[in-house]
Design a protein around this motif. Structure first.
Motif, PDB file in Angstrom:
ATOM      1  N   VAL A   1     -52.186  43.915 -20.990  1.00 13.94           N
ATOM      2  CA  VAL A   1     -50.758  43.868 -20.669  1.00 13.94           C
ATOM      3  C   VAL A   1     -49.988  43.219 -21.810  1.00 13.94           C
ATOM      4  N   HIS A   2     -50.543  42.140 -22.358  1.00 11.52           N
ATOM      5  CA  HIS A   2     -49.876  41.444 -23.461  1.00 11.52           C
ATOM      6  C   HIS A   2     -49.780  42.353 -24.686  1.00 11.52           C
TER       7      HIS A   2
ATOM      8  N   ASP B   1     -49.739  45.658 -24.706  1.00  7.88           N
ATOM      9  CA  ASP B   1     -48.777  46.720 -24.427  1.00  7.88           C
ATOM     10  C   ASP B   1     -47.350  46.229 -24.618  1.00  7.88           C
ATOM     11  N   GLU B   2     -47.084  44.986 -24.218  1.00  9.45           N
ATOM     12  CA  GLU B   2     -45.746  44.433 -24.404  1.00  9.45           C
ATOM     13  C   GLU B   2     -45.432  44.289 -25.884  1.00  9.45           C
ATOM     14  N   LYS B   3     -46.430  43.868 -26.681  1.00 14.25           N
ATOM     15  CA  LYS B   3     -46.221  43.748 -28.125  1.00 14.25           C
ATOM     16  C   LYS B   3     -45.958  45.114 -28.741  1.00 14.25           C
TER      17      LYS B   3
ATOM     18  N   ALA C   1     -44.768  47.785 -27.288  1.00 17.06           N
ATOM     19  CA  ALA C   1     -43.465  48.306 -26.860  1.00 17.06           C
ATOM     20  C   ALA C   1     -42.343  47.665 -27.677  1.00 17.06           C
ATOM     21  N   SER C   2     -42.429  46.369 -27.896  1.00 17.92           N
ATOM     22  CA  SER C   2     -41.372  45.709 -28.674  1.00 17.92           C
ATOM     23  C   SER C   2     -41.456  46.118 -30.139  1.00 17.92           C
TER      24      SER C   2
END
Length: 91
Positions: free
Chosen positions: A44-45, A47-49, A51-52
């Motif tokens: 999850v972490h 994927d967030e990186k 995406a940003s």
């Protein structure tokens, strides 16, 4: 009290689970579950990186107004066509 279940009832259930599965198997299940949770959090972490990072890499869209655009009015074209057909019928 949790819904009418006392601490003694929970201890008895825990004792039966330990007798059935054994401490070694329960330890392995706990380790596997902990590893799965860690892997999930890491994914999850990441994927967030990602995406940003994708948002930062892509330039913002630019709108240009110097190009001549074509605008079509379908209803007007159909009306003109019907009028032309109707005039041809009169001739």
């Amino acid at each position: 009290m949790l819904g009418g279940i006392s601490i003694w009832q929970l201890l008895i259930v825990l004792g039966i689970i330990i007798l059935v599965f054994g401490t070694k198997k329960l330890r392995n299940v706990g380790t596997d579950l902990g590893g799965a949770v860690k892997g999930f959090k890491k994914a999850v972490h990441e994927d967030e990186k990602d995406a940003s990072k994708k948002d930062d890499d892509q330039p913002q869209a630019k709108v240009r107004h110097d190009e001549a655009g074509n605008t079509y009015d379908v209803q007007a074209e159909e009306k003109e066509k019907q009028t032309a057909d109707h005039q041809d019928e009169r001739k």
